[in-house]
Write a protein that holds these residues in place. Structure first.
Motif, mmCIF file in Angstrom:
data_model
loop_
_atom_site.group_PDB
_atom_site.id
_atom_site.type_symbol
_atom_site.label_atom_id
_atom_site.label_comp_id
_atom_site.label_asym_id
_atom_site.label_seq_id
_atom_site.Cartn_x
_atom_site.Cartn_y
_atom_site.Cartn_z
ATOM 1 N N LEU B 288 8.554 -28.408 24.316
ATOM 2 C CA LEU B 288 9.608 -27.523 24.437
ATOM 3 C C LEU B 288 9.269 -26.145 23.814
ATOM 4 O O LEU B 288 9.363 -25.138 24.560
ATOM 5 N N HIS B 289 8.902 -26.071 22.801
ATOM 6 C CA HIS B 289 8.115 -24.894 22.096
ATOM 7 C C HIS B 289 7.324 -24.150 22.747
ATOM 8 O O HIS B 289 7.159 -22.860 23.347
ATOM 9 N N PHE B 290 6.097 -25.205 23.413
ATOM 10 C CA PHE B 290 5.161 -24.393 24.231
ATOM 11 C C PHE B 290 5.777 -23.850 25.596
ATOM 12 O O PHE B 290 5.225 -22.775 26.207
ATOM 13 N N ILE B 291 6.718 -24.660 26.033
ATOM 14 C CA ILE B 291 7.409 -24.095 27.573
ATOM 15 C C ILE B 291 7.989 -22.707 27.013
ATOM 16 O O ILE B 291 7.942 -21.652 27.929
ATOM 17 N N TYR B 292 8.852 -22.904 26.014
ATOM 18 C CA TYR B 292 9.704 -21.504 25.655
ATOM 19 C C TYR B 292 8.994 -20.435 25.507
ATOM 20 O O TYR B 292 9.182 -19.377 25.907
ATOM 21 N N GLU B 293 7.696 -20.522 24.923
ATOM 22 C CA GLU B 293 6.809 -19.545 24.623
ATOM 23 C C GLU B 293 6.498 -18.842 25.989
ATOM 24 O O GLU B 293 6.459 -17.589 26.065
ATOM 25 N N GLY B 294 6.156 -19.492 27.035
ATOM 26 C CA GLY B 294 5.841 -19.086 28.164
ATOM 27 C C GLY B 294 6.885 -18.317 28.981
ATOM 28 O O GLY B 294 6.706 -17.305 29.550
ATOM 29 N N LEU B 295 8.010 -19.156 28.769
ATOM 30 C CA LEU B 295 9.214 -18.553 29.553
ATOM 31 C C LEU B 295 9.522 -17.140 28.961
ATOM 32 O O LEU B 295 9.905 -16.126 29.844
ATOM 33 N N GLN B 296 9.589 -17.097 27.523
ATOM 34 C CA GLN B 296 9.829 -15.747 26.825
ATOM 35 C C GLN B 296 8.727 -14.607 27.229
ATOM 36 O O GLN B 296 9.104 -13.467 27.163
ATOM 37 N N SER B 297 7.507 -15.150 27.698
ATOM 38 C CA SER B 297 6.611 -14.136 28.150
ATOM 39 C C SER B 297 6.672 -13.887 29.530
ATOM 40 O O SER B 297 5.950 -12.900 30.112
ATOM 41 N N GLY B 298 7.757 -14.120 30.247
ATOM 42 C CA GLY B 298 7.678 -13.957 31.726
ATOM 43 C C GLY B 298 6.988 -14.948 32.573
ATOM 44 O O GLY B 298 6.958 -14.639 33.820
ATOM 45 N N SER B 319 19.862 -27.691 21.101
ATOM 46 C CA SER B 319 20.291 -28.021 19.501
ATOM 47 C C SER B 319 19.139 -27.526 18.485
ATOM 48 O O SER B 319 19.425 -27.420 17.363
ATOM 49 N N VAL B 320 18.078 -27.073 18.997
ATOM 50 C CA VAL B 320 16.992 -26.439 18.241
ATOM 51 C C VAL B 320 16.850 -24.753 18.552
ATOM 52 O O VAL B 320 15.822 -24.302 18.443
ATOM 53 N N ASN B 321 17.823 -24.300 19.066
ATOM 54 C CA ASN B 321 17.982 -22.886 19.415
ATOM 55 C C ASN B 321 16.884 -22.593 20.631
ATOM 56 O O ASN B 321 16.361 -21.302 20.591
ATOM 57 N N ILE B 322 16.797 -23.346 21.362
ATOM 58 C CA ILE B 322 15.719 -22.898 22.550
ATOM 59 C C ILE B 322 16.835 -22.947 23.739
ATOM 60 O O ILE B 322 17.387 -24.009 24.215
ATOM 61 N N ASP B 323 16.949 -21.812 24.619
ATOM 62 C CA ASP B 323 18.002 -21.868 25.696
ATOM 63 C C ASP B 323 17.093 -21.867 26.743
ATOM 64 O O ASP B 323 16.523 -21.026 27.504
ATOM 65 N N LEU B 324 16.868 -23.321 27.323
ATOM 66 C CA LEU B 324 16.282 -23.169 28.664
ATOM 67 C C LEU B 324 17.224 -22.754 29.838
ATOM 68 O O LEU B 324 16.819 -22.490 31.035
ATOM 69 N N ALA B 325 18.433 -23.014 29.640
ATOM 70 C CA ALA B 325 19.420 -22.789 30.992
ATOM 71 C C ALA B 325 19.212 -21.601 31.576
ATOM 72 O O ALA B 325 19.118 -21.591 32.766
ATOM 73 N N LYS B 326 19.175 -20.646 30.721
ATOM 74 C CA LYS B 326 19.165 -19.121 31.577
ATOM 75 C C LYS B 326 17.635 -18.954 32.340
ATOM 76 O O LYS B 326 17.729 -18.443 33.206
#
Lengths: 130, 494
Positions: B288-298, B319-326
């Motif tokens: 999820l961290h790996f995915i989140y980094e990509g999402l934050q980079s657009g 629960s670990v402060n990663i907001d995927l919903a948006k």
């Protein structure tokens, strides 16, 4: 999408002689030409065709090129040299891309597989011309 | 030597016509060579009539003329009733572009000659583009002589070629036997069913297609509301395409700063990384961290999951402060989720690759390689399938993370697919394990393999807090206890 069905030639009751050593070709074309109002005679090579012609004079001949005993080019030359048959339109067809008998006096040369619609158009054209 | 004049036919001799069935053209080598005779065989319920009629309706919708001739088969009314359940069915076409006839009477009265005459008349009258003969087994059942049947097949083949009518014979038979129905057609296609335990899947096999380079072997197909959908076997496609991946040297981060430092920036773009670890050790969070980094980079990202449903996964991330919903809302993230039960691995791979191509996905997280392997039905197929799947992802420059479970108990590594090591398939392998110190399990992470050089190969403490995964410093097993005590103290202070 294909073109419309070609008008039948039923009223003329022309006789077509189909010469081919491949049975499926003679069977298929026989049925198709009969459907379009032709009377059909078939032969499996040039020699058989000559015998058939003596019995029933066709209005037009469709012959394969590569056949045993007498090929289509030899048949064509034989007929075109005979005053009785020389005016019968002769369509030669071949599966080969080229034929070696360049002096064959055929009226039309078609490459196999011949699409029936095109063949019928040419047959009607040659009969009309005759 | 004289060249024939009407060579226009030559160039059209091998022209292909689309089947109109999703995925099928790829199996056929581009489509059906036109004006040829095909036998579609398969036992009752295999999908012959649906497949052939789907082809027929597709061509009829394009304005072509389609004839359906039935011998001993279901009645026209029943057939139409069944077909009306499919989205390709269009009742407006019936009686216009699709005509239905019965041929059994002619077969009984006139034998094969009578039937051939009927077909000849039909084709000559209607100038059809497509002919479907259902119940073709009746031809053999009419007890013709062997030579008579061969002659009939030869003449039928010649007839449909002369009339430029692509023809499909449907027969409830199986196998590539030396009967004239099989040998004197231009193409032979078999529909069958494969059973594994209580599960059944549909398969299509092309024995031959003259004039076309078809894909050999079996391919899975499904029959749904849109009719037949074929999933060409990924291994066959990958072998044929032999797409080379770009071998990019660009790096893609893990989304965990400490681990990015230790791995000198992350993994190569387009590479595949296995997160191998015990249950609950933090593999999914790492993904999820790996995915989140990509999402934050657009970037556009995709998660393929088997066990945790999308709501549970989103909650876990939150629960670990990663907001995927948006990111789901704005379309940057999609989750394909299927419990690893009776789903087709071919369909799932197709859906994943199509999603990756269409959305230009740069990061893919497959949460549960075990789930993916569980749905590969055929023994011995897991490894070639996975090789092809990963190759296809590489060729699309998709950087992929895959989790793989270590056993609950013991520290032995899992048997990999077909007992072969993971190292051949994956460029990178991260090992996440519990280590027991003084009766307490602590998390540790290490690089087992990383394609580029220059990483820190030591074991590191892996911590999970409300802010997700973080990496402690390199330590020896003896010093692990001190490290944990120190970190616990720090956490208590904050």
């Amino acid at each position: 999408m294909k073109k419309d069905v070609i008008t039948k030639a039923t009223d003329d009751a022309h006789i077509i002689l189909i010469v081919d050593d491949e049975t499926d070709i003679t069977i298929t074309y026989a049925m198709l030409f009969e459907y379009h109002g032709f009377r059909v005679s078939t032969a499996c090579d040039g020699q058989s065709a000559l015998q058939a012609i003596n019995l029933l004079t066709p209005h037009i001949i469709l012959s394969d090129y590569m056949m045993p005993l007498m090929n289509g080019a030899e048949l064509c030359r034989t007929l075109k040299q005979d005053p009785r048959w020389k005016n019968i339109p002769f369509i030669l067809s071949s599966a080969a891309f080229h034929i070696n008998d360049i002096d064959t006096p055929y009226d039309l040369l078609m490459q196999k597989p011949v699409v029936f619609g095109e063949l019928l158009t040419e047959v009607l054209r040659l009969l009309e011309k005759k | 030597m004289k060249k024939l004049q009407n060579n226009s036919q030559t160039k059209h001799r091998l022209s292909l016509t689309s089947s109109g069935v999703p995925g099928f053209d790829e199996v056929l080598g581009g489509g059906f060579p036109r004006h040829s005779l095909y036998l579609i065989q398969g036992l009752a319920g295999s999908g012959k009539t649906t497949l052939a009629c789907q082809i027929g309706f597709d061509h009829a919708a394009k304005g072509e003329k389609v004839l359906i001739l039935t011998l001993i088969a279901e009645t026209h009314g029943k057939m139409l009733n069944h077909l009306s359940n499919f989205s390709f069915f269009d009742e407006q076409l019936i009686g216009q572009n699709i005509l239905m006839f019965g041929g059994y009477n002619e077969l009984v009265k006139g034998g094969l000659d009578g039937l051939l005459q009927l077909i000849t008349g039909m084709l000559a009258k209607h100038n059809a583009d497509i002919l479907i003969i259902d119940g073709f087994r009746s031809v053999r059942d009419s007890s013709p002589t062997t030579i008579g049947l061969s002659e009939f097949m030869l003449s039928l083949n010649s007839l449909v070629a002369s009339m430029e009518c692509t023809t499909f014979l449907l027969s409830p038979t199986e196998g590539n036997v030396a009967d004239s129905e099989n040998t004197l057609v231009d193409g032979l296609i078999e529909l069958s069913q494969h059973q594994e335990g209580m599960q059944l899947i549909r398969e299509v096999k092309v024995f031959k297609i003259r004039g076309s380079k078809h894909l050999l072997g079996r391919h899975v197909f499904e029959v749904g509301e849109n009719g037949v959908v074929v999933y060409p076997r990924l291994e066959a496609i990958s072998t044929n395409n032999r797409t080379m991946d770009a071998a990019s040297s660009a790096l893609v981060g893990f989304g965990i700063p400490g681990w990015n430092n230790i791995t000198k920036g992350g993994v190569n773009k387009g590479s595949t990384t296995e997160l191998l670890g015990n249950p609950g050790v933090g593999k999914t969070l790492m993904g999820l961290h790996f995915i989140y980094e990509g999402l934050q980079s657009g970037e556009n990202c995709l998660i393929l999951g088997f066990y945790e449903s999308p709501p549970r996964l989103i909650a876990k991330a939150r629960s670990v402060n990663i907001d995927l919903a948006k990111f789901i809302d704005n379309g940057q993230l999609q989750i394909i989720w299927n419990p690893p039960l009776e789903i087709s691995v071919d369909a799932l791979a197709h859906q994943t690759l199509e999603n990756a191509s269409e959305r230009k996905v740069s990061r893919l997280f497959i949460d549960g390689m075990d789930g993916l392997l569980d749905i590969v039905m055929h023994a011995g197929r897991a490894r070639p399938f996975l090789t092809a799947f990963i190759n296809e992802l590489r060729s699309r420059q998709v950087t992929t993370f895959i989790t793989r479970e270590l056993p609950y108990l013991g520290d032995r590594l899992p048997k990999n697919i077909d007992n072969s090591p993971s190292s051949i398939l994956y460029e990178n392998i991260m090992l996440l394990q519990y280590v027991e110190i003084s009766g307490i399990n602590h998390r540790q992470i290490a690089v087992l393999k990383l394609r580029q050089n220059g990483y820190d190969s030591a074991n590191h403490v892996m911590l999970i807090s409300d802010h997700g995964v973080s990496i402690g410093r390199s330590i020896s097993a003896e010093k692990l206890t001190q490290e944990i005590i120190k970190n616990n103290a720090l956490n208590n202070e904050s």
